[in-house]
Design a protein around this motif. Structure first.
Motif, PDB file in Angstrom:
ATOM      1  N   ASP A 131       0.855  -1.178   0.000  1.00 20.09           N
ATOM      2  CA  ASP A 131       0.000   0.000   0.000  1.00 20.09           C
ATOM      3  C   ASP A 131       0.895   1.232   0.000  1.00 20.09           C
ATOM      4  N   GLU A 132       0.984   1.907  -1.146  1.00 20.04           N
ATOM      5  CA  GLU A 132       1.868   3.069  -1.274  1.00 20.04           C
ATOM      6  C   GLU A 132       1.499   4.182  -0.301  1.00 20.04           C
ATOM      7  N   GLU A 133       0.194   4.428  -0.114  1.00 17.80           N
ATOM      8  CA  GLU A 133      -0.237   5.514   0.771  1.00 17.80           C
ATOM      9  C   GLU A 133       0.116   5.231   2.220  1.00 17.80           C
ATOM     10  N   ALA A 134      -0.106   3.984   2.635  1.00 19.43           N
ATOM     11  CA  ALA A 134       0.182   3.624   4.020  1.00 19.43           C
ATOM     12  C   ALA A 134       1.651   3.305   4.244  1.00 19.43           C
ATOM     13  N   GLY A 135       2.374   3.008   3.135  1.00 23.01           N
ATOM     14  CA  GLY A 135       3.767   2.618   3.270  1.00 23.01           C
ATOM     15  C   GLY A 135       3.939   1.306   4.003  1.00 23.01           C
ATOM     16  N   ALA A 136       3.001   0.368   3.757  1.00 26.17           N
ATOM     17  CA  ALA A 136       3.036  -0.913   4.468  1.00 26.17           C
ATOM     18  C   ALA A 136       2.324  -1.973   3.632  1.00 26.17           C
ATOM     19  N   LEU A 137       2.559  -3.233   3.985  1.00 26.65           N
ATOM     20  CA  LEU A 137       1.866  -4.336   3.334  1.00 26.65           C
ATOM     21  C   LEU A 137       0.440  -4.435   3.844  1.00 26.65           C
ATOM     22  N   ARG A 138      -0.476  -4.794   2.943  1.00 30.67           N
ATOM     23  CA  ARG A 138      -1.847  -5.060   3.308  1.00 30.67           C
ATOM     24  C   ARG A 138      -2.205  -6.476   2.909  1.00 30.67           C
ATOM     25  N   GLY A 139      -3.215  -7.035   3.557  1.00 32.29           N
ATOM     26  CA  GLY A 139      -3.655  -8.379   3.240  1.00 32.29           C
ATOM     27  C   GLY A 139      -3.853  -9.195   4.495  1.00 32.29           C
ATOM     28  N   MET A 140      -4.584 -10.275   4.356  1.00 34.93           N
ATOM     29  CA  MET A 140      -4.840 -11.146   5.488  1.00 34.93           C
ATOM     30  C   MET A 140      -3.554 -11.857   5.897  1.00 34.93           C
ATOM     31  N   PRO A 141      -3.233 -11.884   7.192  1.00 30.67           N
ATOM     32  CA  PRO A 141      -2.000 -12.560   7.618  1.00 30.67           C
ATOM     33  C   PRO A 141      -2.089 -14.064   7.426  1.00 30.67           C
ATOM     34  N   LEU A 142      -0.961 -14.713   7.505  1.00 29.10           N
ATOM     35  CA  LEU A 142      -0.902 -16.162   7.368  1.00 29.10           C
ATOM     36  C   LEU A 142      -1.648 -16.827   8.519  1.00 29.10           C
ATOM     37  N   PRO A 143      -2.639 -17.686   8.237  1.00 24.89           N
ATOM     38  CA  PRO A 143      -3.341 -18.393   9.319  1.00 24.89           C
ATOM     39  C   PRO A 143      -2.392 -19.329  10.069  1.00 24.89           C
ATOM     40  N   THR A 144      -2.676 -19.520  11.327  1.00 26.36           N
ATOM     41  CA  THR A 144      -1.924 -20.486  12.132  1.00 26.36           C
ATOM     42  C   THR A 144      -2.797 -21.675  12.532  1.00 26.36           C
ATOM     43  N   ASP A 145      -4.072 -21.624  12.151  1.00 28.03           N
ATOM     44  CA  ASP A 145      -5.027 -22.681  12.468  1.00 28.03           C
ATOM     45  C   ASP A 145      -5.908 -22.878  11.239  1.00 28.03           C
ATOM     46  N   CYS A 146      -5.816 -24.053  10.611  1.00 21.78           N
ATOM     47  CA  CYS A 146      -6.574 -24.295   9.383  1.00 21.78           C
ATOM     48  C   CYS A 146      -7.902 -25.003   9.623  1.00 21.78           C
ATOM     49  N   SER A 147      -8.323 -25.128  10.873  1.00 27.29           N
ATOM     50  CA  SER A 147      -9.663 -25.639  11.123  1.00 27.29           C
ATOM     51  C   SER A 147     -10.665 -24.624  10.585  1.00 27.29           C
ATOM     52  N   VAL A 148     -11.883 -25.062  10.293  1.00 32.31           N
ATOM     53  CA  VAL A 148     -12.902 -24.150   9.778  1.00 32.31           C
ATOM     54  C   VAL A 148     -13.140 -23.017  10.759  1.00 32.31           C
ATOM     55  N   ALA A 149     -13.230 -23.341  12.046  1.00 32.94           N
ATOM     56  CA  ALA A 149     -13.455 -22.317  13.070  1.00 32.94           C
ATOM     57  C   ALA A 149     -12.296 -21.334  13.114  1.00 32.94           C
ATOM     58  N   GLY A 150     -11.072 -21.850  13.007  1.00 37.48           N
ATOM     59  CA  GLY A 150      -9.898 -20.981  13.038  1.00 37.48           C
ATOM     60  C   GLY A 150      -9.853 -20.038  11.842  1.00 37.48           C
ATOM     61  N   GLN A 151     -10.198 -20.547  10.654  1.00 39.54           N
ATOM     62  CA  GLN A 151     -10.194 -19.708   9.466  1.00 39.54           C
ATOM     63  C   GLN A 151     -11.311 -18.665   9.518  1.00 39.54           C
ATOM     64  N   GLN A 152     -12.483 -19.068   9.985  1.00 39.26           N
ATOM     65  CA  GLN A 152     -13.602 -18.130  10.069  1.00 39.26           C
ATOM     66  C   GLN A 152     -13.341 -17.032  11.088  1.00 39.26           C
ATOM     67  N   ALA A 153     -12.635 -17.375  12.161  1.00 37.17           N
ATOM     68  CA  ALA A 153     -12.290 -16.358  13.153  1.00 37.17           C
ATOM     69  C   ALA A 153     -11.376 -15.306  12.545  1.00 37.17           C
ATOM     70  N   LEU A 154     -10.465 -15.736  11.688  1.00 37.60           N
ATOM     71  CA  LEU A 154      -9.571 -14.785  11.032  1.00 37.60           C
ATOM     72  C   LEU A 154     -10.329 -13.947  10.003  1.00 37.60           C
TER      73      LEU A 154
END
Length: 270
Positions: free
Chosen positions: A180-203
């Motif tokens: 993100d040029e305006e923010a001067g930082a990366l944007r996007g969903m972070p890497l999940p640490t829990d691939c259960s459905v509940a863990g992914q939905q929480a993220l």
């Protein structure tokens, strides 16, 4: 079109025929200590479909093993479509002729965009998780047919002997973040640490603008293949999956965060 290549070479004696006269031999070790030897040339009788990208040998209770990996991307057809495939096979090479234990083949046919299948060389591991001297061979690769920069389908597959196969299938971290040029930082969903459905939905609930389609970039869909497998198999595959995704995430993020290099026009502009 798919090409089939049989590389000719001397097979006997088995050990000397594989390791002597090879242009490049590099020893590496899997996490649990199974020794792998990388070779450039495979013996007569080993089928290689496409372009060979790696080959490894190791010993276990069954004898001397060989794993070969190959890839191919075709030229575009007259209609503009493109095809690609990956190929892997494990052989036992202690007899007079190599005996294939298993074969993996996956492809993308007549893709209207950009077709790609590539092995993640870091995913290749040979383990003895049950300590019985019979090894497990694991490979991983990405698969896509797309016209943009977006995450690819990713498969991590463990073979045990001739008939046992265990898979984690999901999405890799390619294209999962952007600068993100305006923010001067990366944007996007972070890497999940829990691939259960509940863990992914929480993220997802924290990053609603990224959508709700599962699996998320960096996660697999389910663990159904491991319902009747030894616990050690799933534990290893979980750990291995997340290690691969962490590496991909770090490499992609670093590439996005690098400042763009000035062009010659920029250097000479007033």
């Amino acid at each position: 079109m798919n090409s089939v290549q049989l590389l000719r070479g001397r097979l006997r004696p088995v050990l000397m025929g594989l390791l002597v006269g090879v242009a490049c031999v590099t020893s590496v070790r899997a996490d649990d200590g199974v020794a792998l030897t990388s070779i450039d040339q495979v013996p007569d009788g080993v089928e290689v479909r496409g372009k060979q990208v790696a080959a490894y040998t190791w010993d276990d209770r069954q004898g001397k093993n060989l794993l070969v990996l190959a890839e191919q991307v075709s030229e575009r057809e007259d209609d503009g479509t493109q095809s690609a495939f990956v190929y892997a096979a494990q052989y036992l090479i202690d007899g007079s002729r190599p005996k294939r234990v298993w074969m993996l083949y996956d492809d993308v046919q007549r893709c209207e965009f950009d077709a790609a299948l590539r092995f993640d060389r870091g995913a290749t591991k040979v383990t003895d998780l049950t300590g019985d001297g019979v090894t497990q061979a694991t490979v991983g690769y990405s698969r896509t047919c797309t016209s943009d920069v977006s995450p690819n389908e990713f498969k991590l597959i463990m073979h045990v002997g001739k008939s046992q196969k265990y898979r984690l299938r999901g999405v890799d971290r390619y294209g999962a973040a952007w600068w993100d040029e305006e923010a001067g930082a990366l944007r996007g969903m972070p890497l999940p640490t829990d691939c259960s459905v509940a863990g992914q939905q929480a993220l997802v609930s924290q990053y609603k603008e990224q959508g709700t389609e599962l699996p998320l970039p960096g996660c697999y869909g389910d663990e159904k293949d491991f319902a009747k497998a030894p616990e050690a198999y799933l534990a290893f595959m979980r750990q291995h999956w997340f290690a691969l995704m962490q590496k991909q995430d770090a490499e992609w993020s670093q590439a996005q965060a690098q400042p763009s290099q000035p062009t010659e026009e920029d250097d000479t502009a007033p």
